[in-house]
Scaffold this active site. Structure first.
Site, PDB file in Angstrom:
ATOM      1  N   PRO A   1       0.828  -1.209   0.000  1.00  0.00           N
ATOM      2  CA  PRO A   1       0.000   0.000   0.000  1.00  0.00           C
ATOM      3  C   PRO A   1       0.861   1.258   0.000  1.00  0.00           C
ATOM      4  O   PRO A   1       2.006   1.220   0.468  1.00  0.00           O
ATOM      5  CB  PRO A   1      -0.779  -0.117   1.316  1.00  0.00           C
ATOM      6  CG  PRO A   1       0.045  -0.995   2.190  1.00  0.00           C
ATOM      7  CD  PRO A   1       0.798  -1.924   1.284  1.00  0.00           C
ATOM      8  N   ASP A   2       0.306   2.347  -0.538  1.00  0.00           N
ATOM      9  CA  ASP A   2       1.027   3.614  -0.369  1.00  0.00           C
ATOM     10  C   ASP A   2       0.677   4.175   1.013  1.00  0.00           C
ATOM     11  O   ASP A   2       0.139   3.462   1.875  1.00  0.00           O
ATOM     12  CB  ASP A   2       0.745   4.586  -1.531  1.00  0.00           C
ATOM     13  CG  ASP A   2      -0.686   5.086  -1.560  1.00  0.00           C
ATOM     14  OD1 ASP A   2      -1.466   4.771  -0.629  1.00  0.00           O
ATOM     15  OD2 ASP A   2      -1.044   5.805  -2.512  1.00  0.00           O
ATOM     16  N   PHE A   3       1.002   5.434   1.256  1.00  0.00           N
ATOM     17  CA  PHE A   3       0.763   5.997   2.589  1.00  0.00           C
ATOM     18  C   PHE A   3      -0.523   6.808   2.663  1.00  0.00           C
ATOM     19  O   PHE A   3      -1.266   6.713   3.628  1.00  0.00           O
ATOM     20  CB  PHE A   3       1.951   6.892   3.006  1.00  0.00           C
ATOM     21  CG  PHE A   3       3.212   6.103   3.212  1.00  0.00           C
ATOM     22  CD1 PHE A   3       3.493   5.518   4.439  1.00  0.00           C
ATOM     23  CD2 PHE A   3       4.109   5.898   2.178  1.00  0.00           C
ATOM     24  CE1 PHE A   3       4.629   4.751   4.633  1.00  0.00           C
ATOM     25  CE2 PHE A   3       5.254   5.145   2.354  1.00  0.00           C
ATOM     26  CZ  PHE A   3       5.520   4.578   3.581  1.00  0.00           C
ATOM     27  N   ARG A   4      -0.786   7.626   1.637  1.00  0.00           N
ATOM     28  CA  ARG A   4      -1.786   8.675   1.802  1.00  0.00           C
ATOM     29  C   ARG A   4      -3.050   8.514   0.971  1.00  0.00           C
ATOM     30  O   ARG A   4      -3.933   9.372   1.049  1.00  0.00           O
ATOM     31  CB  ARG A   4      -1.145  10.044   1.505  1.00  0.00           C
ATOM     32  CG  ARG A   4      -0.090  10.412   2.510  1.00  0.00           C
ATOM     33  CD  ARG A   4       0.538  11.784   2.317  1.00  0.00           C
ATOM     34  NE  ARG A   4       1.502  12.027   3.387  1.00  0.00           N
ATOM     35  CZ  ARG A   4       2.728  11.499   3.434  1.00  0.00           C
ATOM     36  NH1 ARG A   4       3.152  10.722   2.446  1.00  0.00           N
ATOM     37  NH2 ARG A   4       3.530  11.754   4.441  1.00  0.00           N
TER      38      ARG A   4
ATOM     39  N   ASN B   1      11.149   5.121  -1.176  1.00  0.00           N
ATOM     40  CA  ASN B   1      10.596   3.836  -0.724  1.00  0.00           C
ATOM     41  C   ASN B   1      11.597   3.054   0.109  1.00  0.00           C
ATOM     42  O   ASN B   1      12.806   3.101  -0.132  1.00  0.00           O
ATOM     43  CB  ASN B   1      10.129   3.025  -1.928  1.00  0.00           C
ATOM     44  CG  ASN B   1       9.026   3.740  -2.682  1.00  0.00           C
ATOM     45  OD1 ASN B   1       8.392   4.636  -2.122  1.00  0.00           O
ATOM     46  ND2 ASN B   1       8.812   3.382  -3.927  1.00  0.00           N
TER      47      ASN B   1
ATOM     48  N   ASP C   1      11.239  -0.268   0.528  1.00  0.00           N
ATOM     49  CA  ASP C   1      11.000  -1.683   0.214  1.00  0.00           C
ATOM     50  C   ASP C   1      12.152  -2.326  -0.553  1.00  0.00           C
ATOM     51  O   ASP C   1      12.104  -3.533  -0.844  1.00  0.00           O
ATOM     52  CB  ASP C   1       9.691  -1.829  -0.575  1.00  0.00           C
ATOM     53  CG  ASP C   1       9.632  -0.916  -1.804  1.00  0.00           C
ATOM     54  OD1 ASP C   1      10.689  -0.647  -2.418  1.00  0.00           O
ATOM     55  OD2 ASP C   1       8.522  -0.471  -2.164  1.00  0.00           O
TER      56      ASP C   1
ATOM     57  N   HIS D   1      14.923   7.926   2.123  1.00  0.00           N
ATOM     58  CA  HIS D   1      14.333   7.721   3.452  1.00  0.00           C
ATOM     59  C   HIS D   1      14.842   6.437   4.095  1.00  0.00           C
ATOM     60  O   HIS D   1      14.194   5.873   4.963  1.00  0.00           O
ATOM     61  CB  HIS D   1      12.798   7.713   3.350  1.00  0.00           C
ATOM     62  CG  HIS D   1      12.247   9.059   2.944  1.00  0.00           C
ATOM     63  ND1 HIS D   1      10.957   9.252   2.507  1.00  0.00           N
ATOM     64  CD2 HIS D   1      12.821  10.283   2.913  1.00  0.00           C
ATOM     65  CE1 HIS D   1      10.766  10.540   2.222  1.00  0.00           C
ATOM     66  NE2 HIS D   1      11.884  11.184   2.459  1.00  0.00           N
TER      67      HIS D   1
ATOM     68  N   CYS E   1      21.618   1.868  16.914  1.00  0.00           N
ATOM     69  CA  CYS E   1      21.148   2.133  18.269  1.00  0.00           C
ATOM     70  C   CYS E   1      21.029   3.647  18.400  1.00  0.00           C
ATOM     71  O   CYS E   1      22.039   4.357  18.259  1.00  0.00           O
ATOM     72  CB  CYS E   1      22.130   1.581  19.302  1.00  0.00           C
ATOM     73  SG  CYS E   1      21.746   2.154  20.970  1.00  0.00           S
TER      74      CYS E   1
HETATM   75  P1  OAD Z   1       2.055   8.790  -0.747  1.00  0.00           P
HETATM   76  O1  OAD Z   1       1.163   7.712  -0.248  1.00  0.00           O
HETATM   77  O2  OAD Z   1       2.056  10.084  -0.028  1.00  0.00           O
HETATM   78  O3  OAD Z   1       1.696   9.095  -2.267  1.00  0.00           O
HETATM   79  C1  OAD Z   1       1.551   8.071  -3.218  1.00  0.00           C
HETATM   80  C2  OAD Z   1       1.093   8.667  -4.530  1.00  0.00           C
HETATM   81  O4  OAD Z   1       1.075   7.621  -5.489  1.00  0.00           O
HETATM   82  C3  OAD Z   1      -0.301   9.268  -4.494  1.00  0.00           C
HETATM   83  O5  OAD Z   1      -0.308  10.511  -5.193  1.00  0.00           O
HETATM   84  C4  OAD Z   1      -1.164   8.229  -5.212  1.00  0.00           C
HETATM   85  O6  OAD Z   1      -2.243   8.795  -5.940  1.00  0.00           O
HETATM   86  C5  OAD Z   1      -0.173   7.620  -6.176  1.00  0.00           C
HETATM   87  N1  OAD Z   1      -0.454   6.222  -6.518  1.00  0.00           N
HETATM   88  C6  OAD Z   1      -0.919   5.230  -5.746  1.00  0.00           C
HETATM   89  N2  OAD Z   1      -0.976   4.080  -6.417  1.00  0.00           N
HETATM   90  C7  OAD Z   1      -0.522   4.334  -7.666  1.00  0.00           C
HETATM   91  C8  OAD Z   1      -0.328   3.543  -8.832  1.00  0.00           C
HETATM   92  N3  OAD Z   1      -0.592   2.225  -8.870  1.00  0.00           N
HETATM   93  N4  OAD Z   1       0.155   4.158  -9.927  1.00  0.00           N
HETATM   94  C9  OAD Z   1       0.435   5.491  -9.918  1.00  0.00           C
HETATM   95  N5  OAD Z   1       0.275   6.277  -8.847  1.00  0.00           N
HETATM   96  C10 OAD Z   1      -0.192   5.708  -7.731  1.00  0.00           C
HETATM   97  O7  OAD Z   1       3.521   8.145  -0.826  1.00  0.00           O
HETATM   98  P2  OAD Z   1       4.922   8.916  -0.933  1.00  0.00           P
HETATM   99  O8  OAD Z   1       4.795  10.156  -1.730  1.00  0.00           O
HETATM  100  O9  OAD Z   1       5.918   7.910  -1.346  1.00  0.00           O
HETATM  101  O10 OAD Z   1       8.109   8.120   4.680  1.00  0.00           O
HETATM  102  O11 OAD Z   1       5.169   9.297   0.604  1.00  0.00           O
HETATM  103  C11 OAD Z   1       6.329   9.990   0.977  1.00  0.00           C
HETATM  104  C12 OAD Z   1       6.808   9.575   2.329  1.00  0.00           C
HETATM  105  O12 OAD Z   1       5.760   9.707   3.278  1.00  0.00           O
HETATM  106  C13 OAD Z   1       7.217   8.114   2.426  1.00  0.00           C
HETATM  107  O13 OAD Z   1       8.555   7.908   2.043  1.00  0.00           O
HETATM  108  C14 OAD Z   1       6.989   7.762   3.872  1.00  0.00           C
HETATM  109  C15 OAD Z   1       5.776   8.616   4.202  1.00  0.00           C
HETATM  110  O14 OAD Z   1       5.769   9.149   5.481  1.00  0.00           O
HETATM  111  C16 OAD Z   1       8.809   7.113   5.283  1.00  0.00           C
HETATM  112  O15 OAD Z   1       8.569   5.930   5.113  1.00  0.00           O
HETATM  113  C17 OAD Z   1       9.897   7.512   6.153  1.00  0.00           C
END
Ligand code: OAD
Length: 286
Positions: free
Chosen positions: A38-41, A113, A115, A132, A140
């Site tokens: 899953p993504d985050f937001r 990412n 992962d 990140h 530690c």
């Molecule tokens: P977000 O979850 O903030 O954003 C993911 C983006 O990808 C969103 O704009 C979605 O619309 C888009 N998306 C999701 N699935 C998709 C797909 N199959 N194809 C194309 N686009 C898609 O994730 P990040 O921007 O990576 O920090 O978040 C940034 C940081 O916030 C992460 O590195 C994490 C978090 O806190 C840490 O892990 C330290």
């Protein structure tokens, strides 16, 4: 002078790729969604909406250093789910990065990412900047000393982190960059050179909400392509990098009326767009 895309669509981007444009790639969690992560937001499916871990005042606290110091268990719980396994499979987006490396068209892949799917796709380590951090190493936080990441992983799975921490000088965590922590030196090491050299910037699957990573899009003058479900990055806050980088602001301008028509938004699922792009460039993913 940067070469503008001949058309501001998938064909225009494919033409730049086919013509050998040297690329910087920026990845976010959306690039790994097709791998089942899953993504985050994203509302409803993102980690911050679906996290079922007790003891968190709000979801983002799981990545906050101050909170971790008071209660490390939620992060350890989450780490069980996030720690990469041999079953992790790279997506087409990762395979595109590998293809660019094979064609000597990759300058660097900056990824948010954690992962390690870039490595699973076979992208050589020197081309990947894990902005990140990731689970490859651990520290530690009381002593600042490195600890054995594999041993920490086992302790997390076995529920023996208290003993592990006691043996290793205090609270230990994988080297994921938490909110409140500095990004790794390697993030800063070749930013200026990489973005000055780039003839194309590919930004894939990120909300561009987290700085300083998101501010990278404003380095350099190359054409920029956003491959994402959501239209993002158009209104970047003023974020000052170190003075040597200059003061940045702005973001993408996808409008017809853009003074310099260099930005292209390819909206949709990253893997489908990547497949289309690669085909139009006359290339093939493995
Ligand atoms: P977000 O979850 O903030 O954003 C993911 C983006 O990808 C969103 O704009 C979605 O619309 C888009 N998306 C999701 N699935 C998709 C797909 N199959 N194809 C194309 N686009 C898609 O994730 P990040 O921007 O990576 O920090 O978040 C940034 C940081 O916030 C992460 O590195 C994490 C978090 O806190 C840490 O892990 C330290």
């Amino acid at each position: 002078q940067a070469t503008l895309p001949p058309t501001r669509d998938v064909d225009g981007v494919a033409t730049l790729l086919k013509d050998g444009a040297r690329c910087v790639v920026m990845l976010g969690a959306g690039a790994s969604v097709a791998a089942g992560l899953p993504d985050f937001r994203t509302p409803g499916t993102g980690l911050y909406d679906t996290l079922e871990i007790s003891g968190l005042p709000y979801p983002e606290a799981v990545f906050e250093l101050d909170f971790f110091r008071t209660n490390p268990q939620p992060f350890y719980e989450l780490a069980k789910a996030l720690w990469p396994t041999d079953d992790s499979r790279p997506t087409k987006a990762h395979k595109l990065v590998k293809l660019l490396a094979d064609k000597n068209q990759l300058i660097r892949c900056y990824t948010q990412n954690i992962d390690s799917l870039e490595r699973a796709a076979g992208v050589p380590a020197e081309f990947v900047v894990a902005a990140h951090g990731n689970f490859d190493s651990a520290t530690c936080i009381a002593t600042g000393e490195k600890v054995d990441a594999e041993a920490l992983r086992r302790a997390i799975y076995e529920g023996t982190t208290d003993a592990f921490n006691a043996q290793n000088g205090g609270l230990c965590k994988a080297d994921i960059v938490f909110f409140g922590e500095a990004l790794p030196d390697r993030f800063w090491a070749s930013l200026r050179e990489d973005f000055d050299e780039a003839e194309l910037l590919l930004v894939i699957g990120t909300s561009l909400e987290v700085h300083p990573f998101a501010s990278l899009i404003d380095l350099g003058t190359m054409p920029r392509v956003l491959i994402n479900r959501d239209r993002v990055g158009e209104h970047q806050p003023d974020v000052a990098f170190p003075p040597s980088m200059g003061k940045l602001s702005g973001g993408f301008d996808f409008n017809e009326t853009a003074p310099v028509p260099r930005d292209v938004f390819l909206q949709g699922d990253a893997d489908a767009i990547v497949v289309d792009l690669v085909e139009r460039a006359g290339w093939a993913l493995d």
